[in-house]
Design an enzyme around this catalytic site. Structure first.
Site, mmCIF file in Angstrom:
data_model
loop_
_atom_site.group_PDB
_atom_site.id
_atom_site.type_symbol
_atom_site.label_atom_id
_atom_site.label_comp_id
_atom_site.label_asym_id
_atom_site.label_seq_id
_atom_site.Cartn_x
_atom_site.Cartn_y
_atom_site.Cartn_z
ATOM 1 C CG HIS A 112 -1.896 0.984 1.420
ATOM 2 N ND1 HIS A 112 -1.635 2.268 1.818
ATOM 3 C CD2 HIS A 112 -3.231 0.918 1.233
ATOM 4 C CE1 HIS A 112 -2.773 2.947 1.879
ATOM 5 N NE2 HIS A 112 -3.756 2.159 1.526
ATOM 6 C CG ASP A 187 0.831 -2.258 6.297
ATOM 7 O OD1 ASP A 187 -0.144 -2.335 7.071
ATOM 8 O OD2 ASP A 187 0.787 -1.650 5.211
ATOM 9 C CE LYS A 211 -7.061 -0.078 6.864
ATOM 10 N NZ LYS A 211 -7.693 0.393 5.626
ATOM 11 C CB CYS A 347 -4.101 3.704 -1.312
ATOM 12 S SG CYS A 347 -5.287 5.015 -1.178
#
Ligand code: PLP
Length: 390
Positions: A112, A187, A211, A347
């Protein structure tokens, strides 16, 4: 027992649409909203800055979330810094480490922008970003090992890509990097709350609150096994011991990384939301999402005129209807059945554009997604693809 009907009572918005955009941000459970309302209605004050009753209660509730998160991740509270999102967590590492010219960061072609741009931006300080390629959405740990040099200061890798949903062998990567004394940043934007993992195996883990942990937007956390490796990037109130006109002393971590008034209601809501994730169990969430992902994959890949890019079982399903742009398809899904999906590059342009020059339609599942919703997606894509051919 995974009681989906009961779970969905926590998310009234799901009665209004078919929400298949959880990779972007999740819906927030009633209990988190109620916790935030209680803050505003009953005790709103600033965190750590006062001795009056409201300030004490606010500080207690804010710090309770740090404890809840620490238990959830299996780490100690003092290793967790609250941030606004995954992006800020990664930037805190990029801007908080001390770099010298010639240093290298190894990352992958699956990232990302949040785990690519902060490293590329270090180029002006003479730091080189080395990008390891992927093969069908997966990186080979041996190739990451091959990219390490005596100049490598960090490996920064996604756990699950937000375009294909493929899971990377990150523990193996960490083992290889640690053998060479290179720290690893994970990540975990798409994995936290979706796949069980051991945060303590990594040096830094960037985690969104909004999320898989079901918290409100504007929340996230950075785990760092040793916060003394970082310097704060933001200076001001709340992070200092003593200040004179000649200088100041910083509070110990994690307080020194949380300057200014934080997102207090958000953090308090996050604590309540994690309670729900804990009740469900990440292992059970993973099982539920994987079985629905297989259903979606089988349904979509059987449709004429539809190309599916994600592998079977991935809870982030990228696809396209031939002859229709990803944005037009997403708009049509919403118009026909109120199905909310994302379209374009997500993204993560290097990866998404490599699949299709216009990006993809992306349906992403959450703990609250039902088989009926997945079937509605497949049926509606069938109608859309059919309307193009005849
Ligand atoms: N990393 C990955 C893999 C993501 O999917 C996302 C967002 O979708 C991010 C980073 C950025 O997350 P945030 O919006 O929390 O900054």
């Amino acid at each position: 027992m995974y009681d989906l009907a009961r779970l969905r009572e926590e998310f009234p918005v799901l009665e209004r649409c078919i929400y298949l955009d959880s990779a972007s941000t999740s819906q927030t459970p009633v209990r988190a909203v109620e916790a935030m309302c209680a803050y505003f209605y009953e005790y709103a004050a600033n965190h750590g800055r006062g001795s009056h009753r409201l300030a004490r209660k606010t500080t207690e509730e804010y710090e309770r979330t740090r404890d809840v998160l620490a238990r959830f991740l299996g780490v100690t509270p003092g290793t967790l810094v609250f941030v606004r999102n995954t992006t800020e967590a990664i930037n805190l590492v990029a801007n908080g480490m001390s770099w010298k010219r010639g240093d290298e960061v190894v990352t992958t072609a699956l990232e990302h922008h949040a785990n690519l741009l902060p490293w590329m931006n270090l180029e002006k300080r003479g730091v080189r970003t080395v990008v390891v390629p992927h093969h069908g959405g997966r990186v080979d740990p041996a190739e990451i090992g091959g990219a390490l040099t005596e100049r490598t200061r960090l490996v920064a890798i996604t756990h699950m890509t937000n375009v294909l949903g493929t899971v990377q062998p990150v523990e193996e990567v960490a083992g290889i990097a640690h053998d060479r004394d290179v720290p690893v940043l994970l990540d975990a934007a798409q994995s936290a709350g979706h796949i069980p993992f051991d945060a303590g195996k990594f040096d830094f883990v960037a985690i969104p609150g909004h999320k898989g942990l079901l918290g409100p937007q504007g929340t996230g956390v950075l785990y760092a096994s040793d916060l003394s490796l970082l310097s704060p990037c933001c200076y001001g109130g709340g992070i200092v011991g003593e200040v004179t006109l000649d200088g100041f002393s910083l509070l110990p971590p994690p307080a020194r990384f949380e300057a200014g008034t934080p997102n207090i209601p958000g953090v308090i809501g996050l604590g309540a939301a994690i309670g729900l994730v804990g009740e469900l169990g990440v292992e059970n969430i993973h099982r539920h999402e994987t079985s629905l992902a297989c259903l979606a994959h089988d349904g979509l890949s059987a449709l004429p005129g539809v190309e599916v890019y994600s592998p079977r079982g991935s809870p982030v399903i990228s696809f396209n209807v031939r002859g229709l742009s990803s944005h037009a398809c997403a708009a049509e899904l919403d118009r026909r059945r109120g199905i909310c999906v994302r379209s374009g590059f997500h993204c993560a342009q290097p990866l998404a554009a490599s699949l299709h020059p216009g990006g993809t339609v992306r349906a992403s599942l959450g703990c609250y997604t039902t088989g009926e919703e997945v079937s509605a997606l497949v049926e509606t894509v069938r109608e859309i693809a059919g309307s193009l051919t005849g």
